[in-house]
Design a protein around this motif. Structure first.
Motif, PDB file in Angstrom:
ATOM      1  N   GLN A  83       0.876  -1.175   0.000  1.00  0.00           N
ATOM      2  CA  GLN A  83       0.000   0.000   0.000  1.00  0.00           C
ATOM      3  C   GLN A  83       0.918   1.232   0.000  1.00  0.00           C
ATOM      4  OE1 GLN A  83      -3.337  -1.104   0.485  1.00  0.00           O
ATOM      5  NE2 GLN A  83      -3.775   0.858  -0.494  1.00  0.00           N
ATOM      6  N   ILE A  84       0.648   2.178  -0.916  1.00  0.00           N
ATOM      7  CA  ILE A  84       1.485   3.381  -0.975  1.00  0.00           C
ATOM      8  C   ILE A  84       0.681   4.568  -0.407  1.00  0.00           C
ATOM      9  CG2 ILE A  84       2.801   4.945  -2.487  1.00  0.00           C
ATOM     10  CD1 ILE A  84       3.973   2.327  -2.971  1.00  0.00           C
ATOM     11  N   TYR A  85       1.340   5.333   0.409  1.00  0.00           N
ATOM     12  CA  TYR A  85       0.699   6.549   0.957  1.00  0.00           C
ATOM     13  C   TYR A  85       1.584   7.735   0.632  1.00  0.00           C
ATOM     14  CZ  TYR A  85      -1.340   2.820   3.756  1.00  0.00           C
ATOM     15  OH  TYR A  85      -1.919   1.675   4.160  1.00  0.00           O
ATOM     16  N   PHE A  86       0.962   8.893   0.478  1.00  0.00           N
ATOM     17  CA  PHE A  86       1.797  10.097   0.343  1.00  0.00           C
ATOM     18  C   PHE A  86       1.075  11.304   0.932  1.00  0.00           C
ATOM     19  CE2 PHE A  86      -0.308  12.536  -2.992  1.00  0.00           C
ATOM     20  CZ  PHE A  86      -1.118  11.602  -3.598  1.00  0.00           C
ATOM     21  N   ARG A  87       1.884  12.298   1.122  1.00  0.00           N
ATOM     22  CA  ARG A  87       1.309  13.557   1.636  1.00  0.00           C
ATOM     23  C   ARG A  87       2.241  14.683   1.165  1.00  0.00           C
ATOM     24  NH1 ARG A  87       1.113  15.155   8.041  1.00  0.00           N
ATOM     25  NH2 ARG A  87      -0.081  17.107   7.840  1.00  0.00           N
ATOM     26  N   VAL A  88       1.642  15.679   0.548  1.00  0.00           N
ATOM     27  CA  VAL A  88       2.445  16.827   0.122  1.00  0.00           C
ATOM     28  C   VAL A  88       2.084  17.999   1.044  1.00  0.00           C
ATOM     29  CG1 VAL A  88       3.038  18.370  -1.795  1.00  0.00           C
ATOM     30  CG2 VAL A  88       2.363  16.002  -2.239  1.00  0.00           C
ATOM     31  N   ARG A  89       3.165  18.602   1.588  1.00  0.00           N
ATOM     32  CA  ARG A  89       2.903  19.687   2.542  1.00  0.00           C
ATOM     33  C   ARG A  89       3.566  20.981   2.068  1.00  0.00           C
ATOM     34  NH1 ARG A  89       4.233  18.268   8.465  1.00  0.00           N
ATOM     35  NH2 ARG A  89       6.171  17.470   7.569  1.00  0.00           N
ATOM     36  N   ALA A  90       2.803  22.044   2.319  1.00  0.00           N
ATOM     37  CA  ALA A  90       3.320  23.380   1.997  1.00  0.00           C
ATOM     38  C   ALA A  90       4.391  23.751   3.014  1.00  0.00           C
ATOM     39  CB  ALA A  90       2.158  24.399   2.057  1.00  0.00           C
ATOM     40  N   PRO A  91       5.208  24.788   2.768  1.00  0.00           N
ATOM     41  CA  PRO A  91       6.253  25.165   3.730  1.00  0.00           C
ATOM     42  C   PRO A  91       5.681  25.415   5.117  1.00  0.00           C
ATOM     43  CG  PRO A  91       6.535  26.348   1.654  1.00  0.00           C
ATOM     44  CD  PRO A  91       5.278  25.602   1.508  1.00  0.00           C
ATOM     45  N   ALA A 131      10.849  11.370   3.526  1.00  0.00           N
ATOM     46  CA  ALA A 131      10.364  12.745   3.400  1.00  0.00           C
ATOM     47  C   ALA A 131      11.356  13.465   2.490  1.00  0.00           C
ATOM     48  CB  ALA A 131      10.309  13.411   4.768  1.00  0.00           C
ATOM     49  N   VAL A 132      10.867  13.914   1.298  1.00  0.00           N
ATOM     50  CA  VAL A 132      11.752  14.587   0.355  1.00  0.00           C
ATOM     51  C   VAL A 132      11.470  16.095   0.440  1.00  0.00           C
ATOM     52  CG1 VAL A 132      12.459  14.701  -2.067  1.00  0.00           C
ATOM     53  CG2 VAL A 132      11.610  12.551  -1.115  1.00  0.00           C
ATOM     54  N   LEU A 133      12.556  16.812   0.594  1.00  0.00           N
ATOM     55  CA  LEU A 133      12.396  18.269   0.676  1.00  0.00           C
ATOM     56  C   LEU A 133      12.581  18.848  -0.731  1.00  0.00           C
ATOM     57  CD1 LEU A 133      14.572  18.834   3.901  1.00  0.00           C
ATOM     58  CD2 LEU A 133      12.131  18.289   3.694  1.00  0.00           C
ATOM     59  N   VAL A 134      11.537  19.511  -1.207  1.00  0.00           N
ATOM     60  CA  VAL A 134      11.647  20.061  -2.560  1.00  0.00           C
ATOM     61  C   VAL A 134      11.490  21.587  -2.511  1.00  0.00           C
ATOM     62  CG1 VAL A 134      10.879  17.996  -3.793  1.00  0.00           C
ATOM     63  CG2 VAL A 134       9.191  19.601  -2.947  1.00  0.00           C
ATOM     64  N   PRO A 135      12.273  22.295  -3.351  1.00  0.00           N
ATOM     65  CA  PRO A 135      12.132  23.740  -3.360  1.00  0.00           C
ATOM     66  C   PRO A 135      10.818  24.158  -4.051  1.00  0.00           C
ATOM     67  CG  PRO A 135      13.784  23.019  -5.000  1.00  0.00           C
ATOM     68  CD  PRO A 135      13.312  21.821  -4.313  1.00  0.00           C
ATOM     69  N   CYS A 136      10.104  25.130  -3.452  1.00  0.00           N
ATOM     70  CA  CYS A 136       8.886  25.597  -4.078  1.00  0.00           C
ATOM     71  C   CYS A 136       8.760  27.109  -3.808  1.00  0.00           C
ATOM     72  CB  CYS A 136       7.671  24.833  -3.584  1.00  0.00           C
ATOM     73  SG  CYS A 136       7.540  24.637  -1.805  1.00  0.00           S
ATOM     74  N   ALA A 137       8.861  27.800  -4.879  1.00  0.00           N
ATOM     75  CA  ALA A 137       8.739  29.249  -4.825  1.00  0.00           C
ATOM     76  C   ALA A 137       9.615  29.869  -3.749  1.00  0.00           C
ATOM     77  CB  ALA A 137       7.266  29.667  -4.596  1.00  0.00           C
ATOM     78  N   GLY A 138      10.899  29.452  -3.790  1.00  0.00           N
ATOM     79  CA  GLY A 138      11.860  30.023  -2.851  1.00  0.00           C
ATOM     80  C   GLY A 138      11.754  29.454  -1.452  1.00  0.00           C
ATOM     81  N   LYS A 139      10.774  28.622  -1.221  1.00  0.00           N
ATOM     82  CA  LYS A 139      10.676  27.983   0.097  1.00  0.00           C
ATOM     83  C   LYS A 139      10.840  26.485  -0.049  1.00  0.00           C
ATOM     84  CE  LYS A 139       8.128  31.548   2.423  1.00  0.00           C
ATOM     85  NZ  LYS A 139       6.887  31.917   3.068  1.00  0.00           N
ATOM     86  N   VAL A 140      10.599  25.745   1.034  1.00  0.00           N
ATOM     87  CA  VAL A 140      10.778  24.277   0.983  1.00  0.00           C
ATOM     88  C   VAL A 140       9.475  23.569   1.313  1.00  0.00           C
ATOM     89  CG1 VAL A 140      11.967  22.304   1.968  1.00  0.00           C
ATOM     90  CG2 VAL A 140      13.212  24.416   1.575  1.00  0.00           C
ATOM     91  N   CYS A 141       9.002  22.831   0.328  1.00  0.00           N
ATOM     92  CA  CYS A 141       7.848  21.966   0.593  1.00  0.00           C
ATOM     93  C   CYS A 141       8.358  20.580   0.924  1.00  0.00           C
ATOM     94  CB  CYS A 141       6.951  21.894  -0.642  1.00  0.00           C
ATOM     95  SG  CYS A 141       6.224  23.481  -1.075  1.00  0.00           S
ATOM     96  N   THR A 142       7.501  19.831   1.593  1.00  0.00           N
ATOM     97  CA  THR A 142       7.889  18.458   1.965  1.00  0.00           C
ATOM     98  C   THR A 142       6.952  17.467   1.293  1.00  0.00           C
ATOM     99  OG1 THR A 142       8.510  19.304   4.111  1.00  0.00           O
ATOM    100  CG2 THR A 142       8.332  16.918   3.911  1.00  0.00           C
ATOM    101  N   VAL A 143       7.541  16.469   0.675  1.00  0.00           N
ATOM    102  CA  VAL A 143       6.716  15.375   0.120  1.00  0.00           C
ATOM    103  C   VAL A 143       7.051  14.103   0.893  1.00  0.00           C
ATOM    104  CG1 VAL A 143       6.096  14.068  -1.935  1.00  0.00           C
ATOM    105  CG2 VAL A 143       6.790  16.444  -2.141  1.00  0.00           C
ATOM    106  N   GLN A 144       6.049  13.571   1.566  1.00  0.00           N
ATOM    107  CA  GLN A 144       6.263  12.299   2.284  1.00  0.00           C
ATOM    108  C   GLN A 144       5.685  11.178   1.443  1.00  0.00           C
ATOM    109  OE1 GLN A 144       4.585  14.312   6.037  1.00  0.00           O
ATOM    110  NE2 GLN A 144       5.166  12.193   6.609  1.00  0.00           N
TER     111      GLN A 144
END
Lengths: 462, 224
Positions: A83-91, A131-144
C-alpha cells in the motif's frame, strides 16, 4: 544402541548444538550485507516518487497547490505488494494533497541530501517512509511517501532462506554422513563380535586382527593375550594330567600285582579275606583314578572341538571290543555286538572312554548269565541322519525317576550293588556334550526290562 | 623262555617278575632304557616288557633304538598314558602289543603267552596251544599227540584263531584270511567251519568262543 551409549548417538548429540549455532550465525552473516543495498533500492523508489510529486507543486497567487490528475494518482498508488501513501505539505506544514493524516517525520532527523528516511506506523501498519524536501517558490515543501513493508519482509525472508537452505542441506548431509559413516566405520567391530559370538567356548585360537579398525586393535590384542593365557593354562593342565596319570597308575599297578601274587599263594583264610578286600579296593581305586583323569581331560580344552575328526564308531568299537570280551567271560555275561557304520566327528580317545564306562556299567549291573549288546548304527531322523552308539543289557535297569540323576557326578542309585563310583554316566554325559550328542536312558525291551543307554550324535558325512 | 622287564618302579617290577617266574619264565629286571639296550645286546631274550614312562630315555626312544639294531625280539609295551596316539606311536615304532596300567596280572600273563607263541610261530613251523599243535609247514595238526584230520578251510580258520589266541577275531578277518582270490565266502560258511572245529577240539578242552555279532575267540588254554 537404545541405551544412548551408542557412539553414533553420542556423536550426533555433540554435533547438533554447534551445527545449529553455525546455521544461526551463517544466517545473520548472510542477512546484513545483503539487506542494506536492497533496502536502499526500495527507499530510492520512494524518493523517486517523492521527487516526481515535488515536480507537480504549483504556486500561484500566494497559494500552493498540487497538480495531480486522479489517473496519475492511481498509477502512483499502484504497487503489486504494498500500500502506498503520500502527503504533500506546503512550507507552513499544511497538507496540499494525499493522505493528510500521514504523520510527519520525526523532528530530530536531519535530512541527508534533502531526504529523511524513517520507519513509522500508519493505520496500525508498519510503514517505511521518506520525506523529500523540494524547493517551491523560494521555500521548501515536503513530500512524504510511505509504503507498507510487505515486499521488504518478503525480501528479508528470501535472503534468509537463500542463505539458510544451502547451510541447512550441508548440516543434514553432515548428520547423515555421521550416522551411516559411524555405522560403516564400526562394521568391522560388529563382524568381530559376531565372530567371537559364533566361537565355541573351547576354541582358544587367537582372533585374526585383519579387518579390525586401528582403534580396536589394542582390544583384540588384549583378548588374544587372554586367550593365549587360557590356552597356556590348559596345556599346563594337560601336562599335569599326563604326569598325574603316570604317577598314580604305576604304583597302583604294583599294588595290584602284589595283591594278586599274595592271593596266588597259600595264605590262611582270614588273611585271604583281607587280601581280597585290598585287591578289590585297589582295582576300584585304579578305576576311579582313570575316571577322574578322563573327566578332567574331557573338560579341559586339550580335547576341544578342533580335536574332533571324522571317524566311524563301528571301527572304534571293533578296536576295543577285545578288552571287554574277557571281562564279560569272567563274569559269565554274553557280551555281543551289533555293529553298522556310524560316522561322526569325534575324539577317539574320549569315545572309547565313554564306551568303556557304558560297557563297564552294563557288565557290572547285569547278573551272571545275562546279555549285554554294544550297538552302532546310523538312523534316519526327521531332519537328517543320526549316528548312534548304544549299550543295552538285560539287568535290572534304571527306574525312570532316577534317569535324570544318574548322569550327575557321584550319584549312585539307592540300593545298587556293584562297586561303581557314580562317575561313569557323568563322564559319558560330559563326553556326549563335547560331541554335540544327546544321552538317552531307557529300557532295553518294551516290557521295561533291562537298560539301554544311547548316545545320539549328529551324523558326519562319510 | 627268558623275559626282560624294563620298569623303573621297583614295586611293580618285582610283582610282575614274580608272577612271570611263577608261570615258569626266567626274568631279568632293569630300571632304564640304557640298561635295557645293553642287556638286549648281551643276552638273547624271548620277550621284552617295556615301560613307556621311563626316566631319562623314555620307552619310545628305547624301542626306536632297539629296532634300529635290527633286534626282532617281541616287545610288550606298558603305559600309564592314555592318549590313543601313544598306543599308535608305540605300535608304529615296532612294539608288538600294549597293556595299559594298571592291569590284572592274568591279563598281562595272557598277553605274554600270546606274544611268545606268535613269535615262535614266526620263527618256526610249529604253533602250540595246550594239547593242540599245528605244523604250518607240513600242514599237519595234532591233538594230544594224535594226528587231527582237518579240511583245508577248517585248517585256515584254525590257523587264524590260533595265531590270535585269546583275542577276538572278526568274521570278516577270518573270511579275508581263508577266502581265495575272487571267491565269495559267506559268514554262514564260517559258522559251519567253526562248529566242525569245535566238535573236534572241545573234547580235548580247547574252546572256541562265539562273540555275538562280531566273531570268535580261541580261549586261552589253561591246564585243567
Amino acid at each position: 544402541m537404545a541405551n544412548g551409549r551408542s557412539v553414533r548417538v553420542q556423536l550426533l548429540r555433540r554435533l547438533l548444538p554447534p551445527i545449529t549455532a553455525l546455521l544461526a550465525i551463517g544466517a545473520v552473516i548472510a542477512y546484513y550485507p545483503s539487506i542494506g543495498p536492497a533496502e536502499s533500492a526500495y527507499d530510492q523508489a520512494l524518493i523517486d516518487v517523492g521527487l516526481a510529486l515535488g515536480e507537480r507543486i504549483r504556486y500561484a497567487e500566494g497559494r500552493y497547490s498540487v497538480d495531480l490528475p486522479s489517473a496519475a494518482e492511481r498509477i502512483l498508488r499502484t504497487d503489486r505488494y504494498d500500500q502506498i501513501y503520500f502527503r504533500v505539505r506546503a512550507p507552513d506544514g499544511t497538507s496540499l494533497a494525499g493522505d493528510s493524516d500521514l504523520p510527519a517525520p520525526p523532528p530530530d532527523d536531519t535530512p541527508n541530501d534533502g531526504v529523511i528516511a524513517y520507519n513509522d506506523v500508519y493505520g496500525e501498519r508498519d510503514v517505511r517512509a521518506v520525506a523529500v524536501l523540494v524547493p517551491c517558490a523560494g521555500k521548501v515543501c515536503t513530500v512524504q511517501v510511505a509504503e507498507t513493508t510487505v515486499k521488504r519482509k518478503r525480501l528479508v525472508r528470501d535472503i534468509v532462506l537463500s542463505s539458510l537452505v544451502p547451510t541447512l542441506l550441508i548440516a543434514i548431509a553432515t548428520l547423515v554422513i555421521v550416522w551411516f559413516g559411524v555405522k560403516r566405520g564400526l562394521a568391522p567391530l560388529a563382524r568381530l563380535s559376531e565372530q567371537i559370538k559364533e566361537r565355541s567356548p573351547r576354541d582358544l585360537r587367537p582372533i585374526e586382527i585383519g579387518p579390525v579398525p586401528e582403534e580396536a586393535k589394542p582390544m583384540v590384542g588384549a583378548l588374544n593375550d587372554l586367550l593365549g593365557q587360557v590356552e597356556e593354562a590348559n596345556s599346563n593342565q594337560q601336562r599335569f594330567l599326563a604326569n598325574a596319570a603316570h604317577q598314580l597308575r604305576t604304583p597302583l599297578a604294583g599294588l595290584q600285582a602284589h595283591t594278586e601274587l599274595a592271593l596266588g599263594q597259600a595264605v590262611p583264610d582270614a588273611c585271604r579275606i583281607e587280601l581280597e578286600q585290598v585287591h578289590l579296593a585297589t582295582v576300584r581305586t585304579a578305576r576311579l583314578a582313570n575316571q577322574l583323569l578322563a573327566l578332567a581331560r574331557a573338560e579341559s580344552a586339550g580335547d576341544r572341538e578342533a580335536a574332533l575328526e571324522p571317524l566311524d564308531m563301528r571301527r572304534v568299537v571293533e578296536g576295543v571290543a577285545d578288552e571287554w570280551v574277557h571281562r564279560g567271560l569272567a563274569r559269565d555275561i554274553d557280551l555281543g555286538f551289533d555293529l553298522a557304520e556310524a560316522r561322526v566327528r569325534g575324539n577317539e580317545f574320549l569315545l572309547r572312554e565313554a564306551l568303556a564306562n557304558l560297557v563297564h556299567n552294563a557288565l557290572e549291573y547285569t547278573p551272571a548269565g545275562g546279555h549285554v549288546t554294544v550297538r552302532t548304527a546310523t538312523r534316519r531322523a526327521g531332519d537328517g541322519a543320526r549316528a548312534v552308539l548304544e549299550v543295552e543289557d538285560d539287568g535290572p535297569g534304571i527306574p525312570p525317576e532316577q534317569r535324570a540323576q544318574v548322569v550327575q557326578r557321584f550319584y549312585r542309585a539307592p540300593g545298587t550293588a556293584g562297586t561303581g563310583s557314580g562317575l561313569g554316566l557323568a563322564i559319558v554325559s560330559e563326553i556326549a556334550g563335547l560331541h554335540g550328542a544327546s544321552v538317552e536312558i531307557g529300557e532295553a525291551t518294551a516290557g521295561g526290562h533291562g537298560c539301554r543307554v544311547s548316545l545320539i550324535f549328529p551324523a558326519a558325512p562319510a | 623262555m627268558r623275559i626282560l622287564i624294563v620298569e623303573d618302579d621297583p614295586g611293580l617290577a618285582a610283582g610282575v617278575s614274580k608272577i612271570l617266574e611263577g608261570e615258569g619264565y626266567a626274568v631279568d629286571v632293569v630300571r632304564s632304557g640304557e640298561q635295557a639296550l645293553l642287556a638286549v645286546e648281551q643276552e638273547a631274550f624271548d620277550l621284552v616288557i617295556l615301560d613307556v614312562g621311563l626316566p631319562g630315555m623314555d620307552g619310545f626312544e628305547a624301542l626306536r633304538r632297539l629296532r634300529a639294531t635290527a633286534q626282532r625280539v617281541p616287545v610288550l609295551l606298558l603305559t600309564a598314558r592314555d592318549a590313543v596316539d601313544d598306543r599308535v606311536r608305540g605300535l608304529d615304532l615296532g612294539g608288538d602289543d600294549y597293556v595299559a596300567k594298571p592291569f590284572a596280572m592274568s591279563e598281562l600273563a595272557a598277553r605274554v603267552r600270546a606274544l611268545i607263541r606268535r613269535s615262535q610261530a614266526q620263527a618256526g613251523p610249529k604253533i602250540v596251544h595246550g594239547p593242540l599243535e599245528l605244523d604250518t609247514v607240513a600242514r599237519r595238526a595234532y591233538l594230544a599227540g594224535a594226528p587231527l584230520e582237518l579240511a583245508a578251510r577248517e585248517w585256515g580258520v584254525l590257523e587264524v584263531l590260533l595265531t590270535r589266541a585269546d583275542r577276538i577275531v572278526s568274521k570278516e578277518a577270518i573270511i579275508q584270511a581263508v577266502a581265495n582270490w575272487g571267491e565269495e565266502l559267506s559268514p554262514n560258511a564260517i559258522e559251519v567251519y567253526v562248529s566242525r572245529l569245535r566238535a573236534k577240539l572241545e573234547p580235548a578242552g580247547v574252546q572256541i568262543r562265539t562273540v555275538r555279532g562280531f566273531g570268535y575267540m580261541l580261549e586261552d588254554y589253561r591246564e585243567p
